[in-house]
Write a protein that holds these residues in place. Structure first.
Motif, short mmCIF file in Angstrom:
data_model
loop_
_atom_site.label_atom_id
_atom_site.label_comp_id
_atom_site.label_asym_id
_atom_site.label_seq_id
_atom_site.Cartn_x
_atom_site.Cartn_y
_atom_site.Cartn_z
N VAL A 166 48.80 43.48 33.49
CA VAL A 166 48.05 43.61 34.35
C VAL A 166 46.82 43.83 34.16
O VAL A 166 46.37 44.49 33.05
CB VAL A 166 48.30 44.74 35.35
N ASP A 222 44.88 42.44 38.92
CA ASP A 222 44.73 43.78 39.75
C ASP A 222 44.31 43.15 41.25
O ASP A 222 44.84 43.74 42.31
CB ASP A 222 43.91 44.80 39.55
N LEU A 257 47.57 42.06 42.98
CA LEU A 257 48.52 43.40 43.15
C LEU A 257 47.68 44.12 44.41
O LEU A 257 48.58 44.78 45.16
CB LEU A 257 48.28 44.17 41.98
#
Length: 369
Positions: free
Chosen positions: A194, A214, A217
């Motif tokens: 990530v 991110d 996410l």
């Protein structure tokens, strides 16, 4: 010729021309003299003598008469700015424009240029994709991994993203990727991570690398949404789509560069490198990766629809934003509908891929949770 004739035919006082002898790049200030031939004098000495019948006009800007000579070195040039002297030379040199193309010659040049352009377009549309499909299976894994390493470095520079390494979040991410890898039948060489950047994206790189940003996410609302996206990228890895697009985009850029004068291919290198990080695949590649993701999620007993919901949350409704027929990927709403339909015919009773605590840890992998 009398002395009076010499005075009349010499260059006007103080007027000089520039002469290149064709053997060096030295600019020489000379004084042309018109006699039974064109004499090119430097400091009173004759350095070249050109017969009028051998003199030809060379390409030159407005206000400058640039001459070459059939019997002189190929790169020899005489540049004359004095209008009076230039006019006299044009009168004396009866074959001055013999090397310039006539209308028929210009038409031939234009015709061949158009034919070349059409050929390049046809190769781009049909030849390059075919070559990419044929060459991709032949690329050694070791070479593809080196390309992936280069692309990985570019990603971190372009997106200014550093790897997220919160221990609990990393453990949750590895658990999620491990379950997907086993379901997809991929080996342990898969590399994933990530990156901390606000861009909402995920992508696959040559050599078995998958990255999640991110920013994506942060928009996810469940582990299944993230799992579906990662499974989609694993599909690109399985089908070697990154390598195929690299060959395709690099070849296309090189040919277009030739069309517009980039004979070095530098534009192709830049464009191909960029294609590694933008991950813009064809409709077929995206559809096949979606199919791979649906099958991977269903083998885990989990739905694929959440993946489409996350995509829709990021892109919004795409229909009506442009001509869908020329879009490089299927419309998000069409993909969501396909996943919903696939889920309706599947048995989805698998356990959650992450616990509630693990999901919160994953959300905070970059230290923001």
């Amino acid at each position: 010729m009398t002395p009076d004739d010499d005075a009349a035919n010499a260059a006007p006082a103080g007027a000089t021309s520039v002469y290149f002898d064709g053997t060096s790049n030295r600019r020489r200030a000379v004084a042309p003299k018109l006699s039974d031939a064109l004499e090119i004098r430097e400091d009173g000495e004759v350095v070249a003598r050109w017969a009028y019948a051998d003199i030809r006009r060379a390409d030159s800007p407005s206000g400058l008469l640039r001459l070459s000579c059939m019997t002189a070195p190929a790169l020899a040039r005489l540049e004359i700015r004095d209008e009076t002297l230039a006019a006299k030379l044009v009168t004396l040199c009866r074959q001055l424009d013999d090397n310039l193309p006539n209308r028929k010659g210009v038409a031939a040049i234009v015709g061949w240029s158009l034919a070349a352009a059409v050929s390049i377009v046809l190769v781009v549309l049909f030849g390059v994709p075919l070559a990419a499909d044929r060459l991709t299976p032949l690329v050694p894994d070791s070479f593809e991994r080196r390309l992936g390493d280069v692309a990985e470095a570019q990603v971190k520079v372009v997106f200014d993203g550093k790897p997220c390494d919160n221990a609990a979040g990393q453990a949750a991410f590895e658990k999620l990727v491990g379950a997907l890898r086993q379901s997809a039948g991929l080996d342990n060489s898969l590399q994933s991570g990530v990156l901390e950047t606000s861009v909402a994206n995920a992508f696959a790189l040559p050599g078995g690398k998958v990255y999640l940003f991110d920013g994506l996410l942060a928009k996810a609302e469940s582990p299944d949404e993230v799992a579906g996206i990662l499974a989609h990228e694993l599909g690109h890895l399985r089908h070697r789509d990154s390598m195929r697009e690299l060959i395709h985009n690099g070849g296309t850029s090189f040919l277009i560069g030739l069309l517009f004068g980039d004979i070095t291919g530098s534009g192709a290198l830049i464009f191909a490198s960029r294609s590694l990080v933008t991950s813009s695949y064809s409709r077929d590649a995206e559809t096949n990766a979606d199919s791979f993701a649906i099958e991977t999620m269903h083998r885990l007993g989990r739905p694929a629809k959440p993946m489409g919901e996350l995509m829709f949350r990021v892109t919004g409704k795409e229909a009506g934003k442009g001509l869908s027929i020329v879009s490089s990927h299927p419309l998000t709403e069409d993909r969501l509908a396909r996943m919903s339909k696939a889920d309706a015919g599947a048995t989805l009773n698998g356990p959650p891929l992450l616990s509630a605590a693990e999901w919160q840890a994953l959300k905070g992998i970059c230290g923001k949770g």
